[in-house]
Design a protein around this motif. Structure first.
Motif, PDB file in Angstrom:
ATOM      1  N   THR A   4       5.174  -1.339  -7.709  1.00 32.70           N
ATOM      2  CA  THR A   4       4.883  -2.344  -6.693  1.00 32.70           C
ATOM      3  C   THR A   4       3.933  -3.406  -7.230  1.00 32.70           C
ATOM      4  OG1 THR A   4       5.111  -0.587  -5.042  1.00 32.70           O
ATOM      5  CG2 THR A   4       4.144  -2.666  -4.307  1.00 32.70           C
ATOM      6  N   VAL A   5       2.956  -2.978  -8.022  1.00 28.44           N
ATOM      7  CA  VAL A   5       2.044  -3.924  -8.675  1.00 28.44           C
ATOM      8  C   VAL A   5       2.844  -4.887  -9.539  1.00 28.44           C
ATOM      9  CG1 VAL A   5       0.265  -4.135 -10.454  1.00 28.44           C
ATOM     10  CG2 VAL A   5       0.010  -2.432  -8.636  1.00 28.44           C
ATOM     11  N   LYS A   6       3.768  -4.351 -10.324  1.00 26.88           N
ATOM     12  CA  LYS A   6       4.592  -5.197 -11.196  1.00 26.88           C
ATOM     13  C   LYS A   6       5.443  -6.168 -10.391  1.00 26.88           C
ATOM     14  CE  LYS A   6       4.911  -2.036 -15.138  1.00 26.88           C
ATOM     15  NZ  LYS A   6       5.802  -1.199 -15.979  1.00 26.88           N
ATOM     16  N   SER A   7       5.976  -5.690  -9.275  1.00 26.21           N
ATOM     17  CA  SER A   7       6.812  -6.540  -8.443  1.00 26.21           C
ATOM     18  C   SER A   7       6.011  -7.688  -7.834  1.00 26.21           C
ATOM     19  CB  SER A   7       7.450  -5.703  -7.329  1.00 26.21           C
ATOM     20  OG  SER A   7       8.312  -6.493  -6.540  1.00 26.21           O
TER      21      SER A   7
ATOM     22  N   ALA B 185      -4.038  -3.842  -2.448  1.00 26.13           N
ATOM     23  CA  ALA B 185      -3.462  -2.718  -1.711  1.00 26.13           C
ATOM     24  C   ALA B 185      -2.596  -1.853  -2.618  1.00 26.13           C
ATOM     25  CB  ALA B 185      -2.654  -3.226  -0.521  1.00 26.13           C
ATOM     26  N   ALA B 186      -1.736  -2.501  -3.399  1.00 24.68           N
ATOM     27  CA  ALA B 186      -0.865  -1.751  -4.309  1.00 24.68           C
ATOM     28  C   ALA B 186      -1.668  -1.041  -5.383  1.00 24.68           C
ATOM     29  CB  ALA B 186       0.156  -2.687  -4.941  1.00 24.68           C
ATOM     30  N   ALA B 187      -2.685  -1.714  -5.924  1.00 28.26           N
ATOM     31  CA  ALA B 187      -3.510  -1.115  -6.978  1.00 28.26           C
ATOM     32  C   ALA B 187      -4.313   0.070  -6.460  1.00 28.26           C
ATOM     33  CB  ALA B 187      -4.461  -2.163  -7.560  1.00 28.26           C
ATOM     34  N   SER B 188      -4.775  -0.020  -5.211  1.00 29.56           N
ATOM     35  CA  SER B 188      -5.609   1.050  -4.660  1.00 29.56           C
ATOM     36  C   SER B 188      -4.835   2.338  -4.477  1.00 29.56           C
ATOM     37  CB  SER B 188      -6.211   0.623  -3.321  1.00 29.56           C
ATOM     38  OG  SER B 188      -5.219   0.552  -2.318  1.00 29.56           O
ATOM     39  N   SER B 189      -3.530   2.231  -4.241  1.00 25.89           N
ATOM     40  CA  SER B 189      -2.727   3.429  -4.029  1.00 25.89           C
ATOM     41  C   SER B 189      -1.948   3.848  -5.273  1.00 25.89           C
ATOM     42  CB  SER B 189      -1.777   3.230  -2.843  1.00 25.89           C
ATOM     43  OG  SER B 189      -1.022   2.052  -2.985  1.00 25.89           O
TER      44      SER B 189
ATOM     45  N   ALA C 140      -4.419   0.545 -13.997  1.00 23.88           N
ATOM     46  CA  ALA C 140      -5.565  -0.166 -14.566  1.00 23.88           C
ATOM     47  C   ALA C 140      -5.227  -0.743 -15.941  1.00 23.88           C
ATOM     48  CB  ALA C 140      -6.771   0.758 -14.658  1.00 23.88           C
ATOM     49  N   GLU C 141      -4.552   0.021 -16.760  1.00 29.36           N
ATOM     50  CA  GLU C 141      -4.158  -0.467 -18.093  1.00 29.36           C
ATOM     51  C   GLU C 141      -3.257  -1.693 -17.973  1.00 29.36           C
ATOM     52  OE1 GLU C 141      -2.371   2.721 -20.236  1.00 29.36           O
ATOM     53  OE2 GLU C 141      -4.273   3.759 -20.605  1.00 29.36           O
ATOM     54  N   PHE C 142      -2.298  -1.630 -17.057  1.00 27.19           N
ATOM     55  CA  PHE C 142      -1.373  -2.746 -16.867  1.00 27.19           C
ATOM     56  C   PHE C 142      -2.118  -4.000 -16.401  1.00 27.19           C
ATOM     57  CE2 PHE C 142       1.445  -5.181 -14.020  1.00 27.19           C
ATOM     58  CZ  PHE C 142       2.442  -5.514 -14.929  1.00 27.19           C
ATOM     59  N   LEU C 143      -3.012  -3.844 -15.431  1.00 23.56           N
ATOM     60  CA  LEU C 143      -3.765  -4.987 -14.914  1.00 23.56           C
ATOM     61  C   LEU C 143      -4.683  -5.580 -15.976  1.00 23.56           C
ATOM     62  CD1 LEU C 143      -4.707  -3.588 -11.381  1.00 23.56           C
ATOM     63  CD2 LEU C 143      -2.983  -5.327 -11.912  1.00 23.56           C
ATOM     64  N   PHE C 144      -5.309  -4.713 -16.756  1.00 27.53           N
ATOM     65  CA  PHE C 144      -6.199  -5.195 -17.819  1.00 27.53           C
ATOM     66  C   PHE C 144      -5.424  -6.010 -18.850  1.00 27.53           C
ATOM     67  CE2 PHE C 144      -7.603  -4.492 -22.201  1.00 27.53           C
ATOM     68  CZ  PHE C 144      -8.779  -5.221 -22.170  1.00 27.53           C
ATOM     69  N   GLU C 145      -4.255  -5.533 -19.227  1.00 27.03           N
ATOM     70  CA  GLU C 145      -3.465  -6.247 -20.234  1.00 27.03           C
ATOM     71  C   GLU C 145      -3.061  -7.636 -19.759  1.00 27.03           C
ATOM     72  OE1 GLU C 145      -0.288  -3.572 -21.077  1.00 27.03           O
ATOM     73  OE2 GLU C 145      -1.555  -2.193 -22.244  1.00 27.03           O
ATOM     74  N   LEU C 146      -2.872  -7.795 -18.455  1.00 28.33           N
ATOM     75  CA  LEU C 146      -2.505  -9.105 -17.917  1.00 28.33           C
ATOM     76  C   LEU C 146      -3.691 -10.054 -17.823  1.00 28.33           C
ATOM     77  CD1 LEU C 146      -0.075  -8.197 -14.993  1.00 28.33           C
ATOM     78  CD2 LEU C 146       0.527  -9.140 -17.228  1.00 28.33           C
TER      79      LEU C 146
ATOM     80  N   TYR D  60       0.825  -1.203   0.000  1.00 30.47           N
ATOM     81  CA  TYR D  60       0.000   0.000   0.000  1.00 30.47           C
ATOM     82  C   TYR D  60       0.862   1.258   0.000  1.00 30.47           C
ATOM     83  CZ  TYR D  60      -3.651   3.343   1.118  1.00 30.47           C
ATOM     84  OH  TYR D  60      -4.501   4.413   1.078  1.00 30.47           O
ATOM     85  N   SER D  61       2.000   1.181   0.692  1.00 32.39           N
ATOM     86  CA  SER D  61       2.887   2.342   0.793  1.00 32.39           C
ATOM     87  C   SER D  61       3.830   2.465  -0.393  1.00 32.39           C
ATOM     88  CB  SER D  61       3.696   2.254   2.098  1.00 32.39           C
ATOM     89  OG  SER D  61       2.826   2.213   3.219  1.00 32.39           O
ATOM     90  N   GLY D  62       3.866   1.447  -1.253  1.00 27.39           N
ATOM     91  CA  GLY D  62       4.670   1.527  -2.471  1.00 27.39           C
ATOM     92  C   GLY D  62       6.152   1.300  -2.282  1.00 27.39           C
ATOM     93  N   HIS D  63       6.521   0.520  -1.274  1.00 27.64           N
ATOM     94  CA  HIS D  63       7.939   0.262  -1.010  1.00 27.64           C
ATOM     95  C   HIS D  63       8.377  -1.017  -1.727  1.00 27.64           C
ATOM     96  CE1 HIS D  63       7.856   3.544   1.744  1.00 27.64           C
ATOM     97  NE2 HIS D  63       7.050   2.943   2.602  1.00 27.64           N
ATOM     98  N   VAL D  64       8.840  -0.867  -2.943  1.00 26.76           N
ATOM     99  CA  VAL D  64       9.162  -2.021  -3.792  1.00 26.76           C
ATOM    100  C   VAL D  64      10.242  -2.903  -3.181  1.00 26.76           C
ATOM    101  CG1 VAL D  64       9.994  -2.755  -6.051  1.00 26.76           C
ATOM    102  CG2 VAL D  64       8.468  -0.805  -5.877  1.00 26.76           C
ATOM    103  N   LEU D  65      11.319  -2.291  -2.685  1.00 24.59           N
ATOM    104  CA  LEU D  65      12.428  -3.084  -2.140  1.00 24.59           C
ATOM    105  C   LEU D  65      11.986  -3.896  -0.930  1.00 24.59           C
ATOM    106  CD1 LEU D  65      15.428  -0.586  -2.434  1.00 24.59           C
ATOM    107  CD2 LEU D  65      14.829  -2.491  -3.942  1.00 24.59           C
TER     108      LEU D  65
END
Length: 231
Positions: free
Chosen positions: A109-112, A100-104, A152-158, A69-74
């Motif tokens: 982070t979504v990709k990770s 959580a990642a998508a909502s923020s 949203a575009e990234f999630l839709f493509e997957l 949610y906070s976007g901390h990829v590492l």
């Protein structure tokens, strides 16, 4: 040390991890996850008696939910390295960490979360993207609800098929994209779900009315008039 007050509950994990009892979340662990404090989190991992991976917040968020949610990829990747099973854990609202990642709106982070190399490939990814929370919303719904177009575009493509899934309010991601005025995304969705590039006579009148209604609700009918006419 003072603990965040919540009820203890027993939940099942992946077969590799068996059963565990979720503990009260230590405030220091919560702060480390929220801040993306890698050093602080590594110190917590070394404490075998109070593993951060078995702790949840009052909303039953795991450390992975909080970091996502906070976007901390590492930190997300560090957590996944130790406990890949947490990516399949839901909180009290039925949200996975991908919700959580998508909502923020944290695309990296979504990709990770979806591309972590130790995951079980495409089958798990599609399953996660089809998973709904207590509002019957996928991660795509959640991204659109919060107006994160790129996510949203990234999630839709997957996982294109979820664009037609209705949530509890009866809204599909296609409807929500029209309501938000995301013209390019609506084109992508209709091309996939209706197998046309534009909405013309190939789309049923009910489908057209639904998208037009969404555009009107979002006051985006000006943008969509050209699209609907197929010009």
């Amino acid at each position: 040390m003072e603990q965040i007050n919540m009820h203890q509950h027993e939940e099942s994990q992946d077969d590799n991890y068996g059963m565990f009892v979720a503990e009260y979340m230590n405030p220091e662990i919560y702060r480390a996850a929220k801040a993306g404090d890698i050093s602080g989190f590594k110190r917590a991992i070394e404490d075998r008696e109070a593993s951060p991976f078995n702790q949840v917040s009052p909303q039953e968020d795991t450390v992975l939910h909080i970091a996502a949610y906070s976007g901390h990829v590492l930190l997300v990747e560090l957590i996944l390295t130790h406990r890949i099973d947490l990516s399949s854990k839901k909180n009290s609202n039925g949200n996975l960490p991908i919700h959580a990642a998508a909502s923020s709106g944290h695309l990296s982070t979504v990709k990770s979360l979806l591309g972590f190399p130790e995951r079980d490939g495409e089958e798990w990814r599609v399953s996660a993207l089809k998973e709904v929370n207590k509002n019957e919303e996928t991660a795509l719904h959640v991204a659109l609800k919060n107006h994160h177009e790129k996510v949203a575009e990234f999630l839709f493509e997957l996982c294109p098929c979820v664009s037609s899934y209705p949530n509890k309010e009866g809204k599909s991601p296609l409807y929500m994209a029209a309501e938000a005025g995301f013209l390019d995304l609506v084109k992508l969705m209709t091309a996939e779900t209706v197998e046309v590039v534009v909405m013309d006579n190939s789309m049923s009148s009910s489908e057209t009315r639904s998208v037009v209604h969404a555009a009107l609700r979002g006051r985006n009918i000006g943008n969509f008039s050209i699209f609907i006419e197929g010009k």
